[in-house]
Write an enzyme that holds these catalytic residues in place. Sequence first.
Site, PDB file in Angstrom:
ATOM      1  N   GLU A 102       0.824  -1.218   0.000  1.00 40.75           N
ATOM      2  CA  GLU A 102       0.000   0.000   0.000  1.00 40.75           C
ATOM      3  C   GLU A 102       0.850   1.256   0.000  1.00 40.75           C
ATOM      4  O   GLU A 102       0.566   2.220   0.725  1.00 40.75           O
ATOM      5  CB  GLU A 102      -0.941  -0.011   1.209  1.00 40.75           C
ATOM      6  CG  GLU A 102      -1.843  -1.200   1.240  1.00 40.75           C
ATOM      7  CD  GLU A 102      -2.911  -1.151   2.326  1.00 40.75           C
ATOM      8  OE1 GLU A 102      -2.856  -0.241   3.180  1.00 40.75           O
ATOM      9  OE2 GLU A 102      -3.810  -1.999   2.305  1.00 40.75           O
ATOM     10  N   GLU A 139      -4.293  -8.871   0.817  1.00 38.05           N
ATOM     11  CA  GLU A 139      -4.744  -8.537   2.172  1.00 38.05           C
ATOM     12  C   GLU A 139      -6.263  -8.533   2.149  1.00 38.05           C
ATOM     13  O   GLU A 139      -6.864  -7.859   1.310  1.00 38.05           O
ATOM     14  CB  GLU A 139      -4.193  -7.175   2.590  1.00 38.05           C
ATOM     15  CG  GLU A 139      -3.993  -7.044   4.071  1.00 38.05           C
ATOM     16  CD  GLU A 139      -3.271  -5.753   4.426  1.00 38.05           C
ATOM     17  OE1 GLU A 139      -2.139  -5.546   3.950  1.00 38.05           O
ATOM     18  OE2 GLU A 139      -3.851  -4.960   5.173  1.00 38.05           O
TER      19      GLU A 139
HETATM   20  C1  GAL Z   1      -4.100  -2.323   5.551  1.00 40.40           C
HETATM   21  C2  GAL Z   1      -2.608  -2.252   5.831  1.00 40.40           C
HETATM   22  C3  GAL Z   1      -2.247  -3.082   7.044  1.00 40.40           C
HETATM   23  C4  GAL Z   1      -3.187  -2.765   8.145  1.00 40.40           C
HETATM   24  C5  GAL Z   1      -4.588  -3.072   7.718  1.00 40.40           C
HETATM   25  C6  GAL Z   1      -5.655  -2.910   8.768  1.00 40.40           C
HETATM   26  O1  GAL Z   1      -4.518  -1.288   4.751  1.00 40.40           O
HETATM   27  O2  GAL Z   1      -1.884  -2.739   4.742  1.00 40.40           O
HETATM   28  O3  GAL Z   1      -0.922  -2.816   7.399  1.00 40.40           O
HETATM   29  O4  GAL Z   1      -3.043  -1.425   8.458  1.00 40.40           O
HETATM   30  O5  GAL Z   1      -4.906  -2.198   6.659  1.00 40.40           O
HETATM   31  O6  GAL Z   1      -6.935  -3.192   8.236  1.00 40.40           O
END
Ligand code: GAL
Length: 856
Positions: free
Chosen positions: A455, A530
């Site tokens: 990100e 993710e």
């Molecule tokens: C994502 C990020 C992670 C964490 C997560 C929480 O956007 O890559 O590191 O912050 O959100 O939902």
Amino acid sequence: MKVLSVMNMIMKRSIFLGIPFLFMLNLMIVPTLFAQNKSIVRMGATDTQSFDENWLFSRYGLQSDGSRKEEPKNLESENYNDTAWQKLDLPHDWAITGPFRSDLTGETGKLPWKGIGWYRKHFTIPATDAGKQIFVDFDGAMAYAKIWLNGKYVGTWPYGYNSFRMDLTPFIKPGQKNIIAVRLDTESWDSRWYPGGGIYRHVWLVKTNPVHVGHWGTYITTPKITAKSATVQLAVTVDNATKKNVTAKVRTVLFELDKNNTPKSKAAATKESVLELKAGASAVLESQATIANPKRWDIKSPNRYVAQTTISMNGKVVDTYNTPFGIRTIEFSATKGFLLNGQKVEIKGTCNHHDLGALGAAINTSGLKRQLKMLQDMGCNSLRTSHNVPAPELLELADQMGFLVWDEAFDTWKVGKKKNDYNKIFDEWHKKDLNAMVHRDRNHPSVFIWSIGNEVPDQQNVALTKQLADIVRKEDPTRPVSNGYNDPDGGRGSGAAQAMDVMGVNYFFSKQAQWDADPRYTNMPTLGSETASTVSSRGEYFFGKEYENWQISSYDTAHPGWGCTPDEQFRTNAKFPNMLGEYVWTGFDYLGEPTPYNSDETNLLNFRSDPSKIAELEKKLEELRKSNPPSRSSYFGIIDLAGFPKDRFYSYQSKWRPELPVAHIFPHWNWKERIGLVTPVHVYTSGDEAELFLNGKSLGRKVKTPGIDFRLIWNDVVYTPGELKVVCYKNGKEWATDMVKTTGKAAQLNASADRSVITDDGSDLSFITIKVTDKDGLMIPRSNSLIKFSIEGAGEIVATDNGDATSFVPFQSHERQAYNGMALVIVKAKKGQKGQFKVKAESEGLSTSFVTIKIK
Ligand code: GAL
């Protein structure tokens, strides 16, 4: 490296790689190289000794109470009087002792990790080492490490997550006293999660002859694999540290490794090759060997080999270097998915940060192994090392246990998320850091994807994306390069993502169909890098709401705006059947980032192209800042910080291990204030149908709609104390059952250890779970009894925890309340002591529980 460029051509979109790896040590020559855990072995020179013991530590700059202590000059000097410094062994995280402070931010765990840390170690090496090359290898030091030997500056490595080598040779004094000094600075570093502080990974002293295999100097690939044979291609970098041109002979013998990491029978050998080395120069020697009837590395059968490379001069062996490796093929395709050794494997992964809960950032192999075993039990087959290069032990365990690893370099590039992010050192260090990651990790069969970022705010930058991907590919063209994108357009709209081999999508699948239809991306294998980000607190259930008192209901319906429930994610995944799989955020709760009670404004980056969501979240963050929540650890984990599974564990287990009879019913059934009230009942099961019974009376049968339902819900159950039971069916046959029962009064503690025999190496751990139960052994689900822990015999308490994200009780405390019926005590044997010890857990009014741990 000719072979590599050929493989490069094979790459693009459909990547078919035979890669191998592994390593190992030469047990025949130096038998005990690895002090922490002899069953863990790594790539490297055979004369590699643990350098973890007997360090001195002193902290300057910001102190744990928020005051400042001036950093004196000349702390690196040979004559500095360090007698008052704290004595300790590594790995060491200076901040995990806290205290938790409400004035510190939740995003980094409310722990005082910022400061300047100095370490010194007095050591001698024998006079007979004169003429040898002496190196110190740091697996990781947080952060901005600067190293001196005997008062002379040796070097620096700012990025706290990478491993690095320091060459002590110019300043070492064999046969005399030496002093190594290390300065670390976390004041110059910012983080979105708890990074810890200190030399938090292992350190090694490596001795070689002047002509030796270079640092991470072997690279093994397996360009051709059939059932009958595997071609093993070796590239060995040999360094000549002498002032003369030399002739060296290089030969590598390949052995099969058994389950105890011991080399077994010889599998093959390269021909001996002659290498002419110029004075002070390095050269790469390429050679090949063929292994007959190779045993593949696979997630189900993680077979490995070790390549033992020897360098000889004038008929004498001058260097021996071991490289464990595995033989396997990986292939990524937009139409076939991910194939391991030709078989489709769905990525059932979890993202994980590096801390080990109550142990902090300090690496501990038994703590990590416990985590990985739990994840494997859940059906997890892959790990994403969010958002940094992991400890070497993670990859060693992944190789041995059969996990695939998404190995990640950075959370930021040129544009930071926080003020002092990696962006500060990006220009000078990104190439060195990427090379270090790839050189250290490219022989691990578990590593199957390189990730250049997570990100990153500059994810649309076409030139930069390509530049970073190319750095990685140059060093290892056998694995795909990816990146976690969190902008629905980002990377793809600008075309930056065209530089990827695998597309990593964080959360935003809304435009996935559009991108799949875009000719630039149609053939790009895609992965949910993710997903989910569901939040919950173990054992808490709220009715008609999701949040209360800084805790979150475990009905598994809560998630931040960018996330979703596991169920929704499963439905999304089903829409894209060729997607390679997903990495859930996260396997374990971790220190820091207690979303939704996290006022860190980098959360806004998740809505970079949605101004209305940004405005909404900005308002919430403002309110949070004012209310200063007590939360110091995350709620994202499928498993809590203490290592106790939340309900969601069984959602993933049901989905990821469909062959395992799973039934899990929740909430608990102790609701004396809810008699007569509607109390929804949820069931996770790997079956397809279930019947619910309350006190023997059927409350009806529910059937899952395939692809739509991932839990069964009875929304209209009226609470009556007693026994709530579910019987699950699969294909019409009884498959699994589960039950919750209203308990009697709290009567006893019930302690059980994950391991009842541990070693005396000072780091091997046993994790003891304590449950507060009634006289029949049923856990009291809402108990918060205060438990006192003590030890009789040759053991020590390392830490305690209970998984409560709002507890400010120090992890080192020997007293802790149960959180929703459970607590954890982590113990170890006193170093070097044999026999056994007894762990006692007591609580007023409850009968005491003991566990005996044997020391081997
Ligand atoms: C994502 C990020 C992670 C964490 C997560 C929480 O956007 O890559 O590191 O912050 O959100 O939902």
